[in-house]
Scaffold this motif. Structure first.
Motif, PDB file in Angstrom:
ATOM      1  N   LYS A 105       0.828  -1.212   0.000  1.00 14.17           N
ATOM      2  CA  LYS A 105       0.000   0.000   0.000  1.00 14.17           C
ATOM      3  C   LYS A 105       0.859   1.258   0.000  1.00 14.17           C
ATOM      4  CE  LYS A 105      -4.075  -2.075   2.066  1.00 14.17           C
ATOM      5  NZ  LYS A 105      -4.876  -2.231   3.291  1.00 14.17           N
ATOM      6  N   VAL A 106       1.966   1.236   0.716  1.00 16.40           N
ATOM      7  CA  VAL A 106       2.865   2.399   0.734  1.00 16.40           C
ATOM      8  C   VAL A 106       3.433   2.644  -0.660  1.00 16.40           C
ATOM      9  CG1 VAL A 106       5.112   3.226   1.573  1.00 16.40           C
ATOM     10  CG2 VAL A 106       3.450   2.264   3.180  1.00 16.40           C
ATOM     11  N   ILE A 107       3.883   1.577  -1.312  1.00 15.62           N
ATOM     12  CA  ILE A 107       4.471   1.767  -2.641  1.00 15.62           C
ATOM     13  C   ILE A 107       3.390   2.153  -3.654  1.00 15.62           C
ATOM     14  CG2 ILE A 107       4.428  -0.612  -3.538  1.00 15.62           C
ATOM     15  CD1 ILE A 107       7.317   1.870  -3.854  1.00 15.62           C
ATOM     16  N   SER A 108       2.193   1.607  -3.502  1.00 17.47           N
ATOM     17  CA  SER A 108       1.090   1.994  -4.395  1.00 17.47           C
ATOM     18  C   SER A 108       0.835   3.491  -4.305  1.00 17.47           C
ATOM     19  CB  SER A 108      -0.188   1.237  -4.037  1.00 17.47           C
ATOM     20  OG  SER A 108      -0.050  -0.131  -4.289  1.00 17.47           O
ATOM     21  N   ARG A 109       0.781   3.999  -3.099  1.00 22.36           N
ATOM     22  CA  ARG A 109       0.516   5.428  -2.897  1.00 22.36           C
ATOM     23  C   ARG A 109       1.650   6.284  -3.476  1.00 22.36           C
ATOM     24  NH1 ARG A 109      -3.293   8.519  -0.117  1.00 22.36           N
ATOM     25  NH2 ARG A 109      -2.697  10.660  -0.491  1.00 22.36           N
ATOM     26  N   ALA A 110       2.886   5.862  -3.240  1.00 20.04           N
ATOM     27  CA  ALA A 110       4.038   6.623  -3.747  1.00 20.04           C
ATOM     28  C   ALA A 110       4.041   6.655  -5.275  1.00 20.04           C
ATOM     29  CB  ALA A 110       5.338   6.011  -3.225  1.00 20.04           C
ATOM     30  N   LEU A 111       3.716   5.538  -5.906  1.00 26.71           N
ATOM     31  CA  LEU A 111       3.689   5.487  -7.371  1.00 26.71           C
ATOM     32  C   LEU A 111       2.560   6.361  -7.918  1.00 26.71           C
ATOM     33  CD1 LEU A 111       4.415   1.672  -7.950  1.00 26.71           C
ATOM     34  CD2 LEU A 111       6.041   3.578  -7.992  1.00 26.71           C
ATOM     35  N   ARG A 116      13.569   5.928  -4.882  1.00 26.48           N
ATOM     36  CA  ARG A 116      14.444   5.027  -5.653  1.00 26.48           C
ATOM     37  C   ARG A 116      13.609   4.084  -6.513  1.00 26.48           C
ATOM     38  NH1 ARG A 116      17.279   0.027  -3.961  1.00 26.48           N
ATOM     39  NH2 ARG A 116      18.604  -0.444  -5.704  1.00 26.48           N
ATOM     40  N   VAL A 117      12.507   3.582  -5.978  1.00 34.26           N
ATOM     41  CA  VAL A 117      11.627   2.680  -6.740  1.00 34.26           C
ATOM     42  C   VAL A 117      10.996   3.445  -7.904  1.00 34.26           C
ATOM     43  CG1 VAL A 117       9.606   1.163  -6.631  1.00 34.26           C
ATOM     44  CG2 VAL A 117      11.163   1.312  -4.668  1.00 34.26           C
ATOM     45  N   ILE A 118      10.523   4.635  -7.637  1.00 33.36           N
ATOM     46  CA  ILE A 118       9.904   5.467  -8.679  1.00 33.36           C
ATOM     47  C   ILE A 118      10.906   5.739  -9.802  1.00 33.36           C
ATOM     48  CG2 ILE A 118       9.031   7.798  -9.167  1.00 33.36           C
ATOM     49  CD1 ILE A 118       7.897   7.675  -6.203  1.00 33.36           C
ATOM     50  N   GLU A 119      12.087   6.147  -9.449  1.00 34.27           N
ATOM     51  CA  GLU A 119      13.103   6.451 -10.462  1.00 34.27           C
ATOM     52  C   GLU A 119      13.491   5.208 -11.252  1.00 34.27           C
ATOM     53  OE1 GLU A 119      15.008  10.232  -8.041  1.00 34.27           O
ATOM     54  OE2 GLU A 119      16.162   8.378  -8.147  1.00 34.27           O
ATOM     55  N   PHE A 120      13.574   4.078 -10.575  1.00 32.84           N
ATOM     56  CA  PHE A 120      13.903   2.836 -11.278  1.00 32.84           C
ATOM     57  C   PHE A 120      12.838   2.525 -12.328  1.00 32.84           C
ATOM     58  CE2 PHE A 120      13.586  -1.629 -12.154  1.00 32.84           C
ATOM     59  CZ  PHE A 120      14.897  -1.963 -12.450  1.00 32.84           C
ATOM     60  N   ILE A 121      11.568   2.599 -11.925  1.00 35.29           N
ATOM     61  CA  ILE A 121      10.473   2.299 -12.858  1.00 35.29           C
ATOM     62  C   ILE A 121      10.482   3.285 -14.025  1.00 35.29           C
ATOM     63  CG2 ILE A 121       7.954   2.329 -13.123  1.00 35.29           C
ATOM     64  CD1 ILE A 121       7.814   1.099 -10.278  1.00 35.29           C
ATOM     65  N   GLN A 122      10.605   4.565 -13.737  1.00 35.91           N
ATOM     66  CA  GLN A 122      10.605   5.565 -14.811  1.00 35.91           C
ATOM     67  C   GLN A 122      11.734   5.302 -15.802  1.00 35.91           C
ATOM     68  OE1 GLN A 122      10.734   9.028 -12.260  1.00 35.91           O
ATOM     69  NE2 GLN A 122       8.530   9.389 -12.499  1.00 35.91           N
ATOM     70  N   THR A 123      12.892   4.969 -15.304  1.00 37.05           N
ATOM     71  CA  THR A 123      14.037   4.687 -16.179  1.00 37.05           C
ATOM     72  C   THR A 123      13.809   3.404 -16.963  1.00 37.05           C
ATOM     73  OG1 THR A 123      15.532   5.825 -14.685  1.00 37.05           O
ATOM     74  CG2 THR A 123      16.527   4.269 -16.230  1.00 37.05           C
ATOM     75  N   ILE A 162      15.075  -5.955  -7.144  1.00 38.93           N
ATOM     76  CA  ILE A 162      14.490  -6.340  -5.861  1.00 38.93           C
ATOM     77  C   ILE A 162      14.734  -5.197  -4.882  1.00 38.93           C
ATOM     78  CG2 ILE A 162      14.615  -7.952  -3.913  1.00 38.93           C
ATOM     79  CD1 ILE A 162      13.522  -9.300  -6.416  1.00 38.93           C
ATOM     80  N   PHE A 163      13.668  -4.787  -4.205  1.00 43.10           N
ATOM     81  CA  PHE A 163      13.763  -3.714  -3.222  1.00 43.10           C
ATOM     82  C   PHE A 163      13.449  -4.288  -1.845  1.00 43.10           C
ATOM     83  CE2 PHE A 163      12.648  -1.827  -7.282  1.00 43.10           C
ATOM     84  CZ  PHE A 163      13.631  -0.851  -7.407  1.00 43.10           C
ATOM     85  N   THR A 164      14.366  -4.116  -0.940  1.00 44.55           N
ATOM     86  CA  THR A 164      14.206  -4.682   0.394  1.00 44.55           C
ATOM     87  C   THR A 164      13.742  -3.607   1.380  1.00 44.55           C
ATOM     88  OG1 THR A 164      16.569  -4.332   0.748  1.00 44.55           O
ATOM     89  CG2 THR A 164      15.893  -6.525  -0.004  1.00 44.55           C
ATOM     90  N   PRO A 165      13.362  -4.005   2.589  1.00 40.10           N
ATOM     91  CA  PRO A 165      12.867  -3.022   3.568  1.00 40.10           C
ATOM     92  C   PRO A 165      13.850  -1.872   3.761  1.00 40.10           C
ATOM     93  CG  PRO A 165      12.465  -5.237   4.351  1.00 40.10           C
ATOM     94  CD  PRO A 165      13.301  -5.371   3.104  1.00 40.10           C
ATOM     95  N   GLY A 166      13.292  -0.688   3.873  1.00 42.93           N
ATOM     96  CA  GLY A 166      14.106   0.510   4.061  1.00 42.93           C
ATOM     97  C   GLY A 166      14.443   1.235   2.781  1.00 42.93           C
ATOM     98  N   THR A 167      14.088   0.645   1.639  1.00 47.67           N
ATOM     99  CA  THR A 167      14.346   1.312   0.363  1.00 47.67           C
ATOM    100  C   THR A 167      13.495   2.573   0.280  1.00 47.67           C
ATOM    101  OG1 THR A 167      14.769  -0.797  -0.747  1.00 47.67           O
ATOM    102  CG2 THR A 167      14.233   1.079  -2.148  1.00 47.67           C
TER     103      THR A 167
END
Length: 131
Positions: A22-28, A120-127, A111-116
């Protein structure tokens, strides 16, 4: 107008914890992506079928149960069977460092582990989608 990045956030397996998903969904979403969240306890077959129907660019898998060594490769097998070569798959959750190399060998892009940091996830996906 550029098409928005579509991301399927999925929880394969039987674990009942989805705070990270849910946290990553909201951030994306906040970063301007379209996000479809599958909810808990999805099979790899359900996830890949939903990804196909929703025409997503990215599948983001989240597992905390320790079943990632079965579930993530199974999703990759099904993606291959369906010919979904353009779909990027990433994973997250409590995943030991020692498992990451083997998961990437199946085609999981990152792979993104706890604390990422979510940035960083957003930038990875965009790239990755822009490649």
């Amino acid at each position: 107008m550029m098409k928005r990045i579509r991301v399927l956030v999925a929880k394969p397996g039987l674990d009942g914890h989805d705070r990270g998903a849910k946290v990553i969904s909201r951030a994306l979403r906040d970063a301007g992506m379209e996000v479809i969240y599958t909810g808990l306890r999805q099979t790899p077959e359900q996830i890949v079928e939903t990804a196909l129907q929703e025409d997503v660019n990215v599948i983001a898998l989240s597992v905390l149960s320790g079943a990632h060594t079965y579930l993530f490769p199974r999703v990759m097998e099904l993606i291959s069977e369906k010919g979904m070569k353009d779909v990027i798959v990433i994973g997250g959750g409590v995943i030991p460092e020692s498992d990451i190399c083997a998961l990437k060998a199946t085609g999981i892009r990152e792979i993104f582990t706890p604390g990422t940091n979510t940035r960083r996830v957003i930038e990875f996906i965009q790239t990755a989608v822009g490649e």
